[in-house]
Design a protein around this motif. Structure first.
Motif, mmCIF file in Angstrom:
data_model
loop_
_atom_site.group_PDB
_atom_site.id
_atom_site.type_symbol
_atom_site.label_atom_id
_atom_site.label_comp_id
_atom_site.label_asym_id
_atom_site.label_seq_id
_atom_site.Cartn_x
_atom_site.Cartn_y
_atom_site.Cartn_z
ATOM 1 N N ASP A 22 3.614 0.824 -3.643
ATOM 2 C CA ASP A 22 3.181 1.966 -2.830
ATOM 3 C C ASP A 22 1.882 2.594 -3.347
ATOM 4 O OD1 ASP A 22 5.701 1.392 -1.812
ATOM 5 O OD2 ASP A 22 6.656 2.901 -3.055
ATOM 6 N N THR A 23 0.877 1.791 -3.452
ATOM 7 C CA THR A 23 -0.375 2.317 -4.004
ATOM 8 C C THR A 23 -1.588 1.764 -3.270
ATOM 9 O OG1 THR A 23 -1.707 2.614 -5.995
ATOM 10 C CG2 THR A 23 -0.528 0.512 -5.787
ATOM 11 N N GLN A 81 3.974 11.172 -5.276
ATOM 12 C CA GLN A 81 3.768 9.797 -5.709
ATOM 13 C C GLN A 81 4.105 8.799 -4.602
ATOM 14 O OE1 GLN A 81 6.567 9.141 -9.047
ATOM 15 N NE2 GLN A 81 7.494 7.525 -7.801
ATOM 16 N N GLY A 82 3.348 7.708 -4.601
ATOM 17 C CA GLY A 82 3.655 6.589 -3.708
ATOM 18 C C GLY A 82 3.221 6.785 -2.271
ATOM 19 N N GLU A 84 7.563 10.598 0.824
ATOM 20 C CA GLU A 84 7.667 10.956 -0.592
ATOM 21 C C GLU A 84 9.107 11.399 -0.791
ATOM 22 O OE1 GLU A 84 8.199 12.515 -3.242
ATOM 23 O OE2 GLU A 84 6.506 12.283 -4.605
ATOM 24 N N ASN A 126 0.836 -1.195 0.000
ATOM 25 C CA ASN A 126 0.000 0.000 0.000
ATOM 26 C C ASN A 126 0.877 1.254 0.000
ATOM 27 O OD1 ASN A 126 -2.898 0.566 0.113
ATOM 28 N ND2 ASN A 126 -2.405 1.692 1.957
ATOM 29 N N ALA A 127 0.226 2.410 -0.024
ATOM 30 C CA ALA A 127 0.952 3.684 0.005
ATOM 31 C C ALA A 127 1.917 3.733 1.191
ATOM 32 C CB ALA A 127 -0.051 4.824 0.100
ATOM 33 N N CYS A 177 0.107 8.639 0.638
ATOM 34 C CA CYS A 177 -1.200 9.199 0.893
ATOM 35 C C CYS A 177 -0.979 10.171 2.051
ATOM 36 C CB CYS A 177 -2.174 8.082 1.265
ATOM 37 S SG CYS A 177 -3.849 8.342 0.695
ATOM 38 N N GLN A 204 -5.508 7.549 -3.347
ATOM 39 C CA GLN A 204 -4.701 8.184 -4.386
ATOM 40 C C GLN A 204 -5.560 8.443 -5.621
ATOM 41 O OE1 GLN A 204 -1.684 5.157 -4.832
ATOM 42 N NE2 GLN A 204 -0.290 6.151 -3.394
ATOM 43 N N THR A 249 -1.994 13.381 -4.236
ATOM 44 C CA THR A 249 -1.208 12.148 -4.168
ATOM 45 C C THR A 249 -1.723 11.120 -5.169
ATOM 46 O OG1 THR A 249 -2.551 11.000 -2.489
ATOM 47 C CG2 THR A 249 -0.860 12.524 -1.694
ATOM 48 N N THR A 250 -0.763 10.398 -5.741
ATOM 49 C CA THR A 250 -1.095 9.311 -6.661
ATOM 50 C C THR A 250 0.007 8.269 -6.595
ATOM 51 O OG1 THR A 250 -1.848 8.794 -8.898
ATOM 52 C CG2 THR A 250 0.008 10.331 -8.705
ATOM 53 N N ASN A 251 -0.046 7.271 -7.467
ATOM 54 C CA ASN A 251 1.034 6.283 -7.469
ATOM 55 C C ASN A 251 1.978 6.539 -8.639
ATOM 56 O OD1 ASN A 251 -0.180 5.160 -9.757
ATOM 57 N ND2 ASN A 251 -1.124 3.457 -8.647
#
Lengths: 413, 141
Positions: free
Chosen positions: A116-117, A356-357, A83, A78-79, A359, A302, A329-331
């Motif tokens: 990480d998502t 990225q990666g 960062e 997961n996230a 939350c 994300q 935030t996103t992956n």
């Protein structure tokens, strides 16, 4: 629990000490819930970063590794709480970054994909209907059970890793047909226009139908359109956040509810409607006394590429206000797509940061509050608005366009 | 004064004795706690500021999610965590997390317990017998 020959062998250590430790814990939990057997899983998604596990969790991973632990099915992470590119700008501690890098190495050594998502179901692995999986992160579970028709319980970090190492999970809860049938019927009478609206709906239902073992079935009133995948994502995340719910049905939309008749005849424990007034009241709960804001966050879950593009469009060429911070935030997969399509550049031009990666709520927001003096956060995520109170923030939930306008003007309406 | 016993539907973990923190709110480690220091930190929580180290949490239910799976282990490792958990309704994460941390958890507790227990009361958790024993003390009578 009844164990087959392979499971008995695992319990006796035939597949190594790590697998033995894992199945021992799985049997304890399976017995707690009255599971009769294990069910094989084909994919695992686990939550595990330094912010959530600390030194004790890191030691747990090391013990598994030392005992020969290795995942036997595809397992995503997961996230994470850090960062790397923006850690200094966001004043994340050097120690946190260092610890997280150590955790990342341990997970990699166990065979876990450190992707990480929390939106792997949109970008990485989409289980088929009826597939048994073991996923952690509540929003992913709600989406998998409800939208995809896959089967999983909430799996904590250690439990998900155990499933990844043994290749199975105890068959209780949402692996079973009877638990997946609706226990509440909700009629949605208001047209919804934004991911925040669908999150608010999840918050309203979750606050009332608050029980992991409950399954709300939502019926759309005539003229109310069904949600997009991103709106379903926010609905599921908010249901899970507010109500600890792992599954919902949306009649005519989700695969186990093509019609109300298909839902079966389990007695309902609750039945109610959600109107526009209910939604307005939900938003009103987060209306601040002082409209001045310095932080706007789009996160939890994300964002997909289309959500990021929607935000870029909403800025319409404007920039964020002075002394304003905007975090999105996103992956890594979506960020790469944003870069290649020019959307990342449009976001950068506004002054917002595309992370990225991670939350935001797991990035130690309490420490950021101390560092930056933030007191309020404007967001279009009902899940984030619910969580962030634990870190001392005053959340303000608003539709996406209102959030963007707040970012530009420094005030929320 | 004598002991009073409340039964539970499900339980795991070792027996233990400790004072209780009673929360009528549904519980989430991530939403409610400063997990570094083991303190209720949610701004609108009735127990805000209360330290949890060595106590048994008694709550009618849970909310939110997955973080509990690591949280009990992490807080126990730091010496700031709960000694045990008693819930009405429960989700798998709390159970998996308690099992991984090696602390007892009981669920499906007789709801009458919430009319009796007060913060600071002393209880004994007996998971094998699926019961919570409220021990005689100053506030329970």
């Amino acid at each position: 629990m009844l164990l087959n020959d392979e499971e008995k062998a695992i319990a006796e250590g035939a597949q190594g000490e790590a697998a033995r430790m894992c199945i021992e814990q799985q049997i304890e939990v399976g017995d707690f819930f009255g599971a009769e057997r294990f069910v094989p899983v084909s994919n695992v998604h686990m939550m595990g970063d330094y912010e959530v596990m600390g030194n004790a969790g890191q030691s747990f991973l090391q013990r598994l590794l030392d005992a020969g632990g290795k995942v036997r099915v595809g397992t995503s992470r997961n996230a994470q709480c850090v960062e790397y590119e923006y850690s200094q700008r966001l004043r994340q501690s050097v120690e946190l970054v260092s610890h997280e890098k150590d955790v990342r190495k341990l997970l990699g050594a166990l065979g876990i994909w450190t992707v990480d998502t929390c939106i792997g179901y949109q970008t990485l692995y989409v289980p088929r209907f009826g597939e048994h999986i073991a996923w952690g992160d509540t929003g992913t579970v709600a989406y998998a059970n409800s939208v995809l028709g896959a089967r999983t319980n909430y799996e904590s970090g250690p439990a998900a890793i155990a499933s990844a190492i043994t290749g199975r999970t105890p068959a209780y809860g949402f692996h079973l047909d009877e638990v997946r049938r609706p226990t509440a019927r909700i009629v949605l009478e208001a047209p919804l226009d934004d991911v925040a609206d669908w999150g608010a709906l999840g918050g309203i239902i979750g606050d009332r139908v608050r029980d992991y073992w409950s399954v709300p079935a939502i019926v759309l009133a005539p003229g109310v359109r069904g949600p997009s995948p991103d709106e379903l994502k926010h609905l599921g995340a908010a249901l899970a956040s507010h109500g600890s719910l792992a599954m919902f049905h949306l009649v005519g939309v989700t695969p186990e509810a093509r019609s109300e008749r298909e839902l079966g005849t389990k007695p309902l424990r609750d039945e109610f409607s959600v109107t526009r007034a209910d939604l307005e009241s939900f938003y009103e709960r987060t209306t601040p006394a002082d409209p001045a804001v310095r932080l706007v966050v789009f996160s939890a879950p994300q964002l997909s590429l289309s959500e990021i593009e929607t935000i870029a469009d909403a800025f319409a060429g404007r920039r964020i206000a002075e002394d304003m911070t905007v975090l999105i935030t996103t992956n890594a997969m979506v960020k790469a797509a944003a870069a290649s399509t020019g959307i990342e550049g449009r976001i950068a031009a506004t002054g917002a940061m595309l992370l990225q990666g991670t939350c935001w709520y797991i990035m130690d927001p309490a420490e950021m509050q101390r560092q930056f003096g933030w007191t309020r956060v404007v967001t279009n995520s009902a899940k984030l608005a619910n969580i962030i109170k634990a870190h001392g923030y005053e959340p303000i939930l608003r539709p996406t366009q209102v959030c963007v306008d707040a970012a530009v003007t420094g005030a929320v309406r | 004064m004598s002991e009073r016993i409340f039964t539970c539907e499900r339980a795991l973990g070792p027996a233990t004795e400790a004072t209780v923190l009673v929360s009528m709110r549904t519980f989430s480690p991530r939403y409610d706690l400063d997990r570094e220091n083991g303190i209720f930190s949610r701004s609108d929580h009735p127990l805000q500021g209360q330290r949890i180290a060595g106590t048994i949490l008694v709550s009618p239910g849970v909310q939110g999610g997955i973080a509990g799976g690591w949280a009990f282990m992490m807080m126990r490792g730091r010496g700031v965590g709960f000694a045990g958990l008693v819930f009405g309704k429960v989700n798998p994460v709390m159970v998996q997390g308690a099992a991984a941390a090696g602390i007892p958890i009981l669920a499906g507790v007789d709801p009458a317990i919430f009319e009796v227990l007060r913060n600071g009361d002393h209880v004994r958790l007996e998971p094998a017998a699926r019961r919570v024993v409220v021990l005689p003390g100053p506030s329970y009578g």
